[in-house]
Design a protein around this motif. Sequence first.
Motif, mmCIF file in Angstrom:
data_model
loop_
_atom_site.group_PDB
_atom_site.id
_atom_site.type_symbol
_atom_site.label_atom_id
_atom_site.label_comp_id
_atom_site.label_asym_id
_atom_site.label_seq_id
_atom_site.Cartn_x
_atom_site.Cartn_y
_atom_site.Cartn_z
ATOM 1 N N UNK A 35 -4.044 -23.776 -102.366
ATOM 2 C CA UNK A 35 -4.837 -22.676 -101.828
ATOM 3 C C UNK A 35 -4.546 -21.433 -102.653
ATOM 4 N N UNK A 36 -5.486 -21.014 -103.450
ATOM 5 C CA UNK A 36 -5.294 -19.825 -104.277
ATOM 6 C C UNK A 36 -6.633 -19.277 -104.718
ATOM 7 N N UNK A 37 -6.717 -17.964 -104.856
ATOM 8 C CA UNK A 37 -7.938 -17.350 -105.380
ATOM 9 C C UNK A 37 -7.877 -17.236 -106.897
ATOM 10 N N UNK A 38 -6.662 -17.035 -107.415
ATOM 11 C CA UNK A 38 -6.470 -16.952 -108.857
ATOM 12 C C UNK A 38 -5.292 -17.841 -109.250
ATOM 13 N N UNK A 39 -5.518 -18.854 -110.054
ATOM 14 C CA UNK A 39 -4.418 -19.738 -110.446
ATOM 15 C C UNK A 39 -3.422 -19.009 -111.336
ATOM 16 N N UNK A 40 -2.164 -19.440 -111.340
ATOM 17 C CA UNK A 40 -1.169 -18.818 -112.208
ATOM 18 C C UNK A 40 -1.544 -18.977 -113.679
ATOM 19 N N UNK A 41 -1.032 -18.070 -114.484
ATOM 20 C CA UNK A 41 -1.283 -18.147 -115.930
ATOM 21 C C UNK A 41 -0.790 -19.496 -116.445
ATOM 22 N N UNK A 42 -1.634 -20.155 -117.229
ATOM 23 C CA UNK A 42 -1.301 -21.474 -117.746
ATOM 24 C C UNK A 42 -1.950 -22.605 -116.985
ATOM 25 N N UNK A 47 -2.650 -32.098 -99.771
ATOM 26 C CA UNK A 47 -2.348 -32.026 -101.200
ATOM 27 C C UNK A 47 -3.112 -30.985 -101.973
ATOM 28 N N UNK A 48 -3.852 -30.115 -101.276
ATOM 29 C CA UNK A 48 -4.642 -29.103 -101.975
ATOM 30 C C UNK A 48 -3.814 -27.850 -102.255
ATOM 31 N N UNK A 70 -5.506 -23.923 -114.442
ATOM 32 C CA UNK A 70 -6.861 -23.741 -113.927
ATOM 33 C C UNK A 70 -6.974 -24.550 -112.645
ATOM 34 N N UNK A 71 -7.902 -24.164 -111.797
ATOM 35 C CA UNK A 71 -8.122 -24.871 -110.534
ATOM 36 C C UNK A 71 -9.280 -25.846 -110.698
ATOM 37 N N UNK A 72 -9.074 -27.071 -110.274
ATOM 38 C CA UNK A 72 -10.145 -28.071 -110.302
ATOM 39 C C UNK A 72 -10.204 -28.748 -108.938
ATOM 40 N N UNK A 73 -11.398 -29.188 -108.583
ATOM 41 C CA UNK A 73 -11.579 -29.911 -107.332
ATOM 42 C C UNK A 73 -11.901 -31.358 -107.669
ATOM 43 N N UNK A 85 -11.754 -34.625 -100.784
ATOM 44 C CA UNK A 85 -11.736 -33.571 -101.790
ATOM 45 C C UNK A 85 -10.432 -32.781 -101.693
ATOM 46 N N UNK A 86 -9.783 -32.595 -102.828
ATOM 47 C CA UNK A 86 -8.562 -31.797 -102.890
ATOM 48 C C UNK A 86 -8.672 -30.839 -104.076
ATOM 49 N N UNK A 87 -7.972 -29.721 -103.956
ATOM 50 C CA UNK A 87 -7.942 -28.730 -105.021
ATOM 51 C C UNK A 87 -6.589 -28.807 -105.713
#
Length: 274
Positions: free
Chosen positions: A169-176, A166-167, A178-181, A189-191
């Motif tokens: 995988x991205x270095x930069x989240x799409x506009x709109x 369910x995580x 944010x990435x949270x863990x 732990x999931x992203x």
Amino acid sequence: MNPEVLAVLLTRVSTEDQAEDGTGLTGQIEAGLAYISRRGYTLDTSIGYASEGLEYVPGVFQEDYTGKVVYRPAVNQLLDTFAKRPIKVIVVHRTSRLGRRGSVQEALESIFQQNGARVEYVTAQFDTGTPIGRAMRRMSGVFDELDYEQIIDQLKEGKVQRVKAGSIITTRPPYGYAVVKKRDEQGKKVTRLVIVEEEAEIVRMIYVWYVYGDEDGVPLSMHAIAKRLTEMHVSTRGDETPGIRRSFPKAMWSHSTVGHLLLNDVYAGRWYYG
């Protein structure tokens, strides 16, 4: 003691190396300093380098960078010092720290030798003056490359398993977004992506303009949307992101950025990996 023999440490770690034990910069530095002391060399503390985010240590050239390439930040800094300092020995923890590919290792050893310095490894010594010694050195590079490829495979498989759990995988989240863990119901732990409401409002507005039209009910092209966002001084994702080279002023939108946003399936609730 050989006070006339100036030595420096060259240390490296990268994202890939997190899957391998014993590659930390602290351990490399401690082992390297002990090696220099045992050999009676003099650490040249007048020079050194540390990549952004790393603590500077005099006499140590350390970097957080991939070992697949020859010219890296710490290597470039070290090469610049040869014209100023008579460095004779470059101490590296082990061959894989010099480079992840045998060809990279050979190239760097040759470049350093051309500048009057030799590479010595803390964990292994090679008598390259003999055929057997040269063969052993080449074999070490071959095994380093094999080890690297296995690590990459492990990382890929690890990412696949994280996605299945369910995580994102991205270095930069799409506009709109944010990435949270966080932890899921099983405590793993999931992203995940979470909505950034201020940016989400811009996303909704772009879709409304493109599909239904502006205040006059006229659908806008991607060029027109980009122009309007720029005139409104709407910040782009890269405006405050460190390390990004910008070819345009801040708050300047392009039609390609708008097009990428309109075509991104994540805004329809779908995320793909691989």
